[in-house]
Design an enzyme around this catalytic site. Structure first.
Site, PDB file in Angstrom:
ATOM      1  N   SER A 124       0.720  -1.208   0.092  1.00  0.00           N
ATOM      2  CA  SER A 124       0.021   0.034  -0.103  1.00  0.00           C
ATOM      3  C   SER A 124       0.968   1.212  -0.236  1.00  0.00           C
ATOM      4  O   SER A 124       1.824   1.067   0.588  1.00  0.00           O
ATOM      5  CB  SER A 124      -0.985  -0.063   1.255  1.00  0.00           C
ATOM      6  OG  SER A 124      -1.418   1.401   1.487  1.00  0.00           O
ATOM      7  N   TYR A 148      -0.886  -0.704  10.782  1.00  0.00           N
ATOM      8  CA  TYR A 148      -1.135  -1.178   9.391  1.00  0.00           C
ATOM      9  C   TYR A 148      -0.121  -1.140   8.581  1.00  0.00           C
ATOM     10  O   TYR A 148       0.491  -1.901   7.822  1.00  0.00           O
ATOM     11  CB  TYR A 148      -2.740  -0.880   9.050  1.00  0.00           C
ATOM     12  CG  TYR A 148      -2.761  -1.219   7.474  1.00  0.00           C
ATOM     13  CD1 TYR A 148      -3.006  -2.404   7.015  1.00  0.00           C
ATOM     14  CD2 TYR A 148      -2.746  -0.108   6.625  1.00  0.00           C
ATOM     15  CE1 TYR A 148      -3.171  -2.589   5.861  1.00  0.00           C
ATOM     16  CE2 TYR A 148      -2.913  -0.427   5.275  1.00  0.00           C
ATOM     17  CZ  TYR A 148      -3.033  -1.807   4.709  1.00  0.00           C
ATOM     18  OH  TYR A 148      -3.437  -1.867   3.358  1.00  0.00           O
ATOM     19  N   LYS A 152       2.787  -3.756   6.330  1.00  0.00           N
ATOM     20  CA  LYS A 152       2.919  -3.754   5.116  1.00  0.00           C
ATOM     21  C   LYS A 152       4.451  -3.637   4.591  1.00  0.00           C
ATOM     22  O   LYS A 152       4.805  -4.553   3.772  1.00  0.00           O
ATOM     23  CB  LYS A 152       1.952  -2.756   4.468  1.00  0.00           C
ATOM     24  CG  LYS A 152       0.531  -3.128   4.482  1.00  0.00           C
ATOM     25  CD  LYS A 152       0.368  -4.491   3.360  1.00  0.00           C
ATOM     26  CE  LYS A 152      -1.072  -4.981   3.398  1.00  0.00           C
ATOM     27  NZ  LYS A 152      -1.291  -6.063   2.789  1.00  0.00           N
TER      28      LYS A 152
END
Ligand code: UD1
Length: 339
Positions: A124, A148, A152
Protein backbone atom coordinates in the site's frame (compact mmCIF):
# COMPACT_ATOMS: atom_id res chain seq x y z
CA UNK A 1 0.45 -20.21 -15.07
CA UNK A 2 -1.08 -21.97 -12.08
CA UNK A 3 -1.49 -19.07 -9.68
CA UNK A 4 -2.36 -19.46 -6.02
CA UNK A 5 -4.28 -16.38 -4.86
CA UNK A 6 -4.51 -15.74 -1.12
CA UNK A 7 -7.46 -13.55 -0.15
CA UNK A 8 -8.92 -14.19 -3.58
CA UNK A 9 -12.52 -13.75 -2.38
CA UNK A 10 -11.96 -10.11 -1.42
CA UNK A 11 -12.63 -6.92 -3.31
CA UNK A 12 -9.37 -6.73 -5.26
CA UNK A 13 -8.97 -10.51 -5.34
CA UNK A 14 -12.25 -11.21 -7.13
CA UNK A 15 -11.57 -8.59 -9.78
CA UNK A 16 -8.09 -10.00 -10.28
CA UNK A 17 -9.45 -13.53 -10.74
CA UNK A 18 -11.46 -12.38 -13.75
CA UNK A 19 -8.39 -10.78 -15.34
CA UNK A 20 -6.24 -13.84 -14.59
CA UNK A 21 -8.70 -16.17 -16.28
CA UNK A 22 -9.06 -13.79 -19.25
CA UNK A 23 -5.26 -13.86 -19.64
CA UNK A 24 -5.20 -17.68 -19.66
CA UNK A 25 -3.96 -18.25 -16.10
CA UNK A 26 -5.39 -20.91 -13.78
CA UNK A 27 -6.13 -19.36 -10.38
CA UNK A 28 -6.63 -21.33 -7.17
CA UNK A 29 -7.98 -19.33 -4.23
CA UNK A 30 -7.05 -19.69 -0.58
CA UNK A 31 -9.23 -17.59 1.74
CA UNK A 32 -10.38 -17.88 5.36
CA UNK A 33 -13.62 -16.04 4.44
CA UNK A 34 -13.44 -13.92 7.58
CA UNK A 35 -13.68 -10.64 5.71
CA UNK A 36 -15.00 -12.00 2.43
CA UNK A 37 -18.00 -13.94 1.26
CA UNK A 38 -18.00 -17.30 -0.54
CA UNK A 39 -20.77 -15.71 -2.61
CA UNK A 40 -18.21 -13.36 -4.12
CA UNK A 41 -16.30 -16.36 -5.47
CA UNK A 42 -19.53 -17.92 -6.68
CA UNK A 43 -20.28 -14.73 -8.60
CA UNK A 44 -16.84 -14.83 -10.24
CA UNK A 45 -17.57 -18.44 -11.22
CA UNK A 46 -20.85 -17.33 -12.72
CA UNK A 47 -19.10 -14.63 -14.78
CA UNK A 48 -16.50 -17.04 -16.18
CA UNK A 49 -19.03 -19.89 -16.41
CA UNK A 50 -17.04 -22.31 -14.33
CA UNK A 51 -16.33 -22.57 -10.64
CA UNK A 52 -13.18 -21.05 -9.18
CA UNK A 53 -11.26 -23.81 -7.39
CA UNK A 54 -10.61 -22.81 -3.80
CA UNK A 55 -9.85 -23.95 -0.26
CA UNK A 56 -10.89 -22.42 3.04
CA UNK A 57 -7.61 -21.87 4.85
CA UNK A 58 -5.96 -19.18 6.92
CA UNK A 59 -2.54 -18.02 5.72
CA UNK A 60 -1.19 -18.65 9.22
CA UNK A 61 -2.12 -22.35 9.08
CA UNK A 62 1.20 -23.71 7.92
CA UNK A 63 0.41 -27.40 7.66
CA UNK A 64 -2.84 -26.99 5.72
CA UNK A 65 -1.29 -24.34 3.51
CA UNK A 66 1.68 -26.57 2.73
CA UNK A 67 -0.65 -29.46 1.86
CA UNK A 68 -2.53 -27.18 -0.53
CA UNK A 69 0.74 -26.06 -2.15
CA UNK A 70 1.86 -29.69 -2.53
CA UNK A 71 -1.43 -30.50 -4.17
CA UNK A 72 -1.73 -27.45 -6.46
CA UNK A 73 1.98 -26.90 -7.23
CA UNK A 74 1.50 -23.23 -8.13
CA UNK A 75 4.00 -21.52 -10.40
CA UNK A 76 3.25 -18.14 -8.82
CA UNK A 77 1.44 -16.61 -5.85
CA UNK A 78 -0.56 -13.41 -5.54
CA UNK A 79 -0.76 -12.51 -1.86
CA UNK A 80 -3.81 -10.38 -1.04
CA UNK A 81 -4.80 -11.94 2.28
CA UNK A 82 -4.46 -9.49 5.13
CA UNK A 83 -6.12 -7.13 7.54
CA UNK A 84 -6.44 -3.59 6.23
CA UNK A 85 -8.24 -1.18 8.55
CA UNK A 86 -5.92 1.53 9.85
CA UNK A 87 -7.94 2.39 12.99
CA UNK A 88 -8.43 -1.25 13.94
CA UNK A 89 -4.70 -1.91 13.51
CA UNK A 90 -3.99 0.48 16.41
CA UNK A 91 -6.51 -1.36 18.62
CA UNK A 92 -5.48 -4.90 17.66
CA UNK A 93 -1.78 -4.66 16.76
CA UNK A 94 -1.06 -8.31 17.56
CA UNK A 95 -3.65 -9.50 15.07
CA UNK A 96 -2.22 -7.21 12.40
CA UNK A 97 1.36 -8.41 12.93
CA UNK A 98 0.15 -11.98 13.12
CA UNK A 99 -1.92 -12.02 9.93
CA UNK A 100 0.05 -9.58 7.79
CA UNK A 101 3.61 -10.38 8.88
CA UNK A 102 3.52 -13.94 10.28
CA UNK A 103 1.04 -14.89 7.54
CA UNK A 104 3.52 -13.78 4.90
CA UNK A 105 6.28 -15.88 6.52
CA UNK A 106 4.05 -18.94 6.59
CA UNK A 107 3.21 -18.41 2.95
CA UNK A 108 6.91 -18.23 2.05
CA UNK A 109 7.53 -21.50 3.87
CA UNK A 110 4.77 -23.17 1.84
CA UNK A 111 6.24 -21.71 -1.36
CA UNK A 112 9.69 -23.03 -0.49
CA UNK A 113 8.24 -26.50 0.11
CA UNK A 114 7.30 -26.72 -3.58
CA UNK A 115 10.03 -24.47 -5.05
CA UNK A 116 7.55 -21.78 -6.01
CA UNK A 117 9.62 -18.64 -6.52
CA UNK A 118 7.27 -15.96 -7.85
CA UNK A 119 5.16 -13.71 -5.67
CA UNK A 120 3.14 -10.56 -6.27
CA UNK A 121 2.43 -8.80 -2.99
CA UNK A 122 -0.44 -6.49 -2.15
CA UNK A 123 1.26 -3.52 -0.49
CA UNK A 124 0.00 0.00 0.00
CA UNK A 125 1.06 3.57 -0.65
CA UNK A 126 0.42 4.07 3.04
CA UNK A 127 4.00 2.81 3.65
CA UNK A 128 5.33 6.20 2.45
CA UNK A 129 3.80 8.20 5.34
CA UNK A 130 3.83 11.98 5.15
CA UNK A 131 5.18 13.13 1.77
CA UNK A 132 8.54 14.89 1.42
CA UNK A 133 7.46 15.56 -2.16
CA UNK A 134 4.67 14.53 -4.53
CA UNK A 135 4.03 12.54 -6.58
CA UNK A 136 5.61 9.75 -4.55
CA UNK A 137 8.12 7.79 -6.56
CA UNK A 138 9.31 4.42 -5.30
CA UNK A 139 12.51 5.99 -3.93
CA UNK A 140 10.53 8.21 -1.56
CA UNK A 141 11.45 7.42 2.07
CA UNK A 142 9.06 5.09 3.89
CA UNK A 143 7.83 6.30 7.27
CA UNK A 144 4.73 4.26 8.14
CA UNK A 145 2.31 6.14 10.41
CA UNK A 146 0.10 3.26 11.56
CA UNK A 147 0.46 -0.33 12.70
CA UNK A 148 -1.22 -1.35 9.46
CA UNK A 149 1.36 0.54 7.41
CA UNK A 150 4.20 -0.96 9.47
CA UNK A 151 2.95 -4.49 8.83
CA UNK A 152 2.87 -3.85 5.07
CA UNK A 153 6.41 -2.48 5.12
CA UNK A 154 7.67 -5.37 7.25
CA UNK A 155 6.16 -7.87 4.83
CA UNK A 156 7.86 -6.00 1.97
CA UNK A 157 11.21 -6.20 3.80
CA UNK A 158 10.77 -9.92 4.46
CA UNK A 159 10.03 -10.53 0.78
CA UNK A 160 13.00 -8.42 -0.35
CA UNK A 161 15.35 -10.33 1.97
CA UNK A 162 13.87 -13.62 0.80
CA UNK A 163 14.64 -12.61 -2.76
CA UNK A 164 18.26 -11.82 -1.80
CA UNK A 165 18.60 -15.35 -0.47
CA UNK A 166 16.83 -16.79 -3.55
CA UNK A 167 18.21 -14.73 -6.44
CA UNK A 168 16.23 -16.67 -9.03
CA UNK A 169 12.96 -15.62 -7.41
CA UNK A 170 10.68 -12.85 -8.64
CA UNK A 171 9.15 -10.60 -5.98
CA UNK A 172 6.85 -7.78 -7.05
CA UNK A 173 5.72 -5.41 -4.32
CA UNK A 174 2.76 -3.47 -5.62
CA UNK A 175 2.02 -0.30 -3.66
CA UNK A 176 -1.64 0.40 -4.34
CA UNK A 177 -3.07 3.86 -4.17
CA UNK A 178 -6.87 4.11 -3.61
CA UNK A 179 -8.83 1.38 -5.43
CA UNK A 180 -12.47 2.19 -6.22
CA UNK A 181 -15.16 1.10 -8.67
CA UNK A 182 -16.34 -2.35 -9.66
CA UNK A 183 -16.59 -4.80 -12.52
CA UNK A 184 -18.87 -3.60 -15.31
CA UNK A 185 -21.29 -6.50 -14.68
CA UNK A 186 -22.26 -5.10 -11.27
CA UNK A 187 -21.95 -8.65 -9.90
CA UNK A 188 -18.83 -8.10 -7.80
CA UNK A 189 -17.66 -5.06 -5.86
CA UNK A 190 -16.51 -3.66 -2.54
CA UNK A 191 -18.53 -4.90 0.41
CA UNK A 192 -17.06 -3.59 3.67
CA UNK A 193 -18.41 -5.15 6.85
CA UNK A 194 -19.82 -2.63 9.33
CA UNK A 195 -19.05 1.07 9.16
CA UNK A 196 -17.09 1.81 5.96
CA UNK A 197 -13.67 3.30 6.63
CA UNK A 198 -13.09 4.49 3.11
CA UNK A 199 -14.62 7.29 1.10
CA UNK A 200 -16.04 5.48 -1.91
CA UNK A 201 -18.11 2.79 -0.15
CA UNK A 202 -19.39 5.51 2.16
CA UNK A 203 -20.58 7.55 -0.81
CA UNK A 204 -22.35 4.58 -2.41
CA UNK A 205 -23.94 3.57 0.91
CA UNK A 206 -25.31 7.10 1.33
CA UNK A 207 -26.60 6.96 -2.25
CA UNK A 208 -28.38 3.67 -1.64
CA UNK A 209 -29.91 4.91 1.63
CA UNK A 210 -27.89 2.88 4.12
CA UNK A 211 -26.34 6.06 5.63
CA UNK A 212 -27.84 9.54 6.01
CA UNK A 213 -24.94 11.67 4.94
CA UNK A 214 -21.24 11.73 4.25
CA UNK A 215 -18.89 13.50 6.63
CA UNK A 216 -16.11 15.28 4.76
CA UNK A 217 -13.08 14.96 7.03
CA UNK A 218 -11.58 18.45 6.95
CA UNK A 219 -11.79 21.33 4.47
CA UNK A 220 -8.76 23.24 5.71
CA UNK A 221 -6.00 21.17 4.12
CA UNK A 222 -3.40 22.78 1.89
CA UNK A 223 -5.15 21.56 -1.28
CA UNK A 224 -7.05 23.52 -3.98
CA UNK A 225 -10.46 23.17 -2.28
CA UNK A 226 -9.20 22.34 1.23
CA UNK A 227 -10.35 18.69 1.20
CA UNK A 228 -8.05 15.66 1.01
CA UNK A 229 -6.63 14.67 -2.37
CA UNK A 230 -6.02 11.02 -3.32
CA UNK A 231 -5.01 9.01 -6.37
CA UNK A 232 -8.10 6.84 -7.00
CA UNK A 233 -7.63 3.90 -9.32
CA UNK A 234 -10.31 1.73 -10.94
CA UNK A 235 -10.16 -1.74 -9.39
CA UNK A 236 -10.23 -3.34 -12.85
CA UNK A 237 -7.08 -1.41 -13.79
CA UNK A 238 -5.52 -2.53 -10.52
CA UNK A 239 -6.50 -6.13 -11.30
CA UNK A 240 -4.85 -5.84 -14.72
CA UNK A 241 -1.68 -4.61 -13.04
CA UNK A 242 -1.43 -8.00 -11.29
CA UNK A 243 -1.58 -9.82 -14.61
CA UNK A 244 1.16 -7.53 -15.95
CA UNK A 245 3.18 -8.22 -12.80
CA UNK A 246 2.84 -11.98 -13.31
CA UNK A 247 3.99 -11.69 -16.91
CA UNK A 248 7.05 -9.83 -15.67
CA UNK A 249 7.67 -12.34 -12.86
CA UNK A 250 7.43 -15.26 -15.28
CA UNK A 251 10.46 -14.05 -17.24
CA UNK A 252 12.47 -11.82 -14.93
CA UNK A 253 13.96 -12.64 -11.52
CA UNK A 254 14.33 -9.69 -9.15
CA UNK A 255 12.62 -7.76 -6.38
CA UNK A 256 10.79 -4.62 -7.45
CA UNK A 257 8.63 -2.05 -5.71
CA UNK A 258 6.02 -0.57 -8.03
CA UNK A 259 3.42 2.14 -7.44
CA UNK A 260 0.00 1.31 -8.85
CA UNK A 261 -2.10 4.42 -9.30
CA UNK A 262 -3.21 6.74 -12.09
CA UNK A 263 -0.91 9.66 -11.30
CA UNK A 264 -3.98 11.89 -11.03
CA UNK A 265 -5.34 13.30 -7.76
CA UNK A 266 -8.94 14.18 -6.87
CA UNK A 267 -10.30 15.89 -3.76
CA UNK A 268 -13.18 14.62 -1.64
CA UNK A 269 -15.47 17.34 -3.04
CA UNK A 270 -14.44 16.44 -6.60
CA UNK A 271 -15.28 12.80 -5.85
CA UNK A 272 -18.73 13.76 -4.57
CA UNK A 273 -19.39 15.93 -7.65
CA UNK A 274 -18.16 13.21 -10.02
CA UNK A 275 -20.43 10.65 -8.36
CA UNK A 276 -23.39 13.02 -8.60
CA UNK A 277 -22.64 13.74 -12.27
CA UNK A 278 -22.27 10.04 -13.14
CA UNK A 279 -25.45 8.93 -11.35
CA UNK A 280 -27.78 11.97 -11.26
CA UNK A 281 -28.08 11.43 -7.48
CA UNK A 282 -27.34 13.87 -4.71
CA UNK A 283 -24.96 13.01 -1.88
CA UNK A 284 -25.86 14.90 1.31
CA UNK A 285 -22.61 15.82 3.02
CA UNK A 286 -21.24 18.08 5.66
CA UNK A 287 -17.82 19.26 6.69
CA UNK A 288 -16.46 17.53 9.80
CA UNK A 289 -13.14 17.77 11.65
CA UNK A 290 -10.06 16.19 10.12
CA UNK A 291 -9.64 12.45 10.65
CA UNK A 292 -6.61 11.66 12.80
CA UNK A 293 -3.66 10.35 10.83
CA UNK A 294 -4.89 11.68 7.46
CA UNK A 295 -2.52 13.55 5.19
CA UNK A 296 -3.52 16.39 2.85
CA UNK A 297 -2.68 14.85 -0.48
CA UNK A 298 -1.07 11.87 -2.13
CA UNK A 299 -0.46 10.89 -5.68
CA UNK A 300 1.59 8.26 -7.49
CA UNK A 301 4.47 8.65 -9.85
CA UNK A 302 3.46 5.86 -12.22
CA UNK A 303 6.46 5.80 -14.53
CA UNK A 304 7.99 2.65 -13.12
CA UNK A 305 4.79 0.65 -13.66
CA UNK A 306 4.78 1.83 -17.26
CA UNK A 307 8.42 1.06 -18.02
CA UNK A 308 8.72 -2.18 -16.07
CA UNK A 309 5.29 -3.72 -16.56
CA UNK A 310 4.06 -1.93 -19.68
CA UNK A 311 0.92 -1.20 -17.66
CA UNK A 312 -1.02 2.00 -17.18
CA UNK A 313 -4.50 2.79 -15.88
CA UNK A 314 -7.15 3.16 -18.59
CA UNK A 315 -10.34 3.99 -16.74
CA UNK A 316 -11.22 7.52 -15.72
CA UNK A 317 -13.18 8.96 -12.84
CA UNK A 318 -16.60 8.75 -14.55
CA UNK A 319 -16.16 4.99 -15.06
CA UNK A 320 -15.03 4.54 -11.46
CA UNK A 321 -18.19 6.27 -10.25
CA UNK A 322 -20.66 4.63 -12.65
CA UNK A 323 -19.32 1.14 -11.92
CA UNK A 324 -19.25 1.67 -8.14
CA UNK A 325 -22.92 2.66 -8.36
CA UNK A 326 -23.71 -0.22 -10.73
CA UNK A 327 -22.51 -2.64 -8.07
CA UNK A 328 -24.03 -0.91 -5.01
CA UNK A 329 -27.42 -0.20 -6.59
CA UNK A 330 -27.79 -3.81 -7.73
CA UNK A 331 -26.55 -5.10 -4.35
CA UNK A 332 -27.70 -2.60 -1.70
CA UNK A 333 -26.61 -4.93 1.11
CA UNK A 334 -23.54 -6.26 -0.68
CA UNK A 335 -23.24 -10.03 -0.69
CA UNK A 336 -25.43 -10.51 2.41
CA UNK A 337 -28.56 -10.99 0.33
CA UNK A 338 -27.89 -13.16 -2.65
CA UNK A 339 -29.65 -12.82 -5.99
C1 UD1 B 1 -7.03 4.66 3.69
C2 UD1 B 1 -6.01 4.23 4.67
C3 UD1 B 1 -4.86 3.59 3.92
C4 UD1 B 1 -5.35 2.44 3.06
C5 UD1 B 1 -6.41 3.00 2.11
C6 UD1 B 1 -7.02 1.93 1.23
C7 UD1 B 1 -6.25 5.77 6.56
C8 UD1 B 1 -5.63 6.88 7.31
N1 UD1 B 1 -5.58 5.35 5.47
O1 UD1 B 1 -6.44 5.63 2.85
O2 UD1 B 1 -3.91 3.12 4.83
O3 UD1 B 1 -4.29 1.88 2.35
O4 UD1 B 1 -7.45 3.59 2.88
O5 UD1 B 1 -7.79 1.04 1.96
O6 UD1 B 1 -7.28 5.24 6.91
N2 UD1 B 1 -12.90 10.77 3.66
C9 UD1 B 1 -13.97 11.58 4.06
N3 UD1 B 1 -15.06 11.00 4.61
C10 UD1 B 1 -15.18 9.64 4.81
C11 UD1 B 1 -14.09 8.81 4.41
C12 UD1 B 1 -12.97 9.41 3.86
O7 UD1 B 1 -13.91 12.80 3.90
O8 UD1 B 1 -16.21 9.18 5.33
C13 UD1 B 1 -11.72 11.38 3.04
C14 UD1 B 1 -10.42 11.14 3.77
O9 UD1 B 1 -10.21 12.13 4.75
C15 UD1 B 1 -9.42 11.21 2.59
C16 UD1 B 1 -10.20 10.65 1.41
O10 UD1 B 1 -11.58 10.79 1.76
O11 UD1 B 1 -9.06 12.55 2.32
C17 UD1 B 1 -9.91 9.19 1.13
O12 UD1 B 1 -10.08 8.45 2.33
P1 UD1 B 1 -10.04 6.86 2.36
O13 UD1 B 1 -10.92 6.31 1.32
O14 UD1 B 1 -10.27 6.42 3.78
O15 UD1 B 1 -8.56 6.50 1.90
P2 UD1 B 1 -7.15 6.97 2.54
O16 UD1 B 1 -7.32 7.73 3.78
O17 UD1 B 1 -6.37 7.58 1.44
Amino acid sequence: MRVLVTGGAGYIGTHTLLELVAAGHEPFVVDNFENASPRALARVGELIQRPIPHATCDVRDRSTLTEIFEDIRPEAVIHFAGLKAVGESEERPRDYYDVNVAGTLTLLAAMEAVDCARIVFSSSATVYGAPDYLPYDEAHPTRPLSVYAKTKLMAEDILRDWHSAHPQSAVLLLRYFNPVGAHISGRIGEDPQGWPNNLMPFITQVAVGRRDKLMVFGDDYDTPDGTGVRDYIHVVDLARAHVAALTHAEKTPGAEVINIGTGQGYSVLEMIRAFEAATGLEIPHEIAPRREGDIAAMQADVRRAETLLGWRARHGLAEMMASAWGWQSANPQGYTTDN
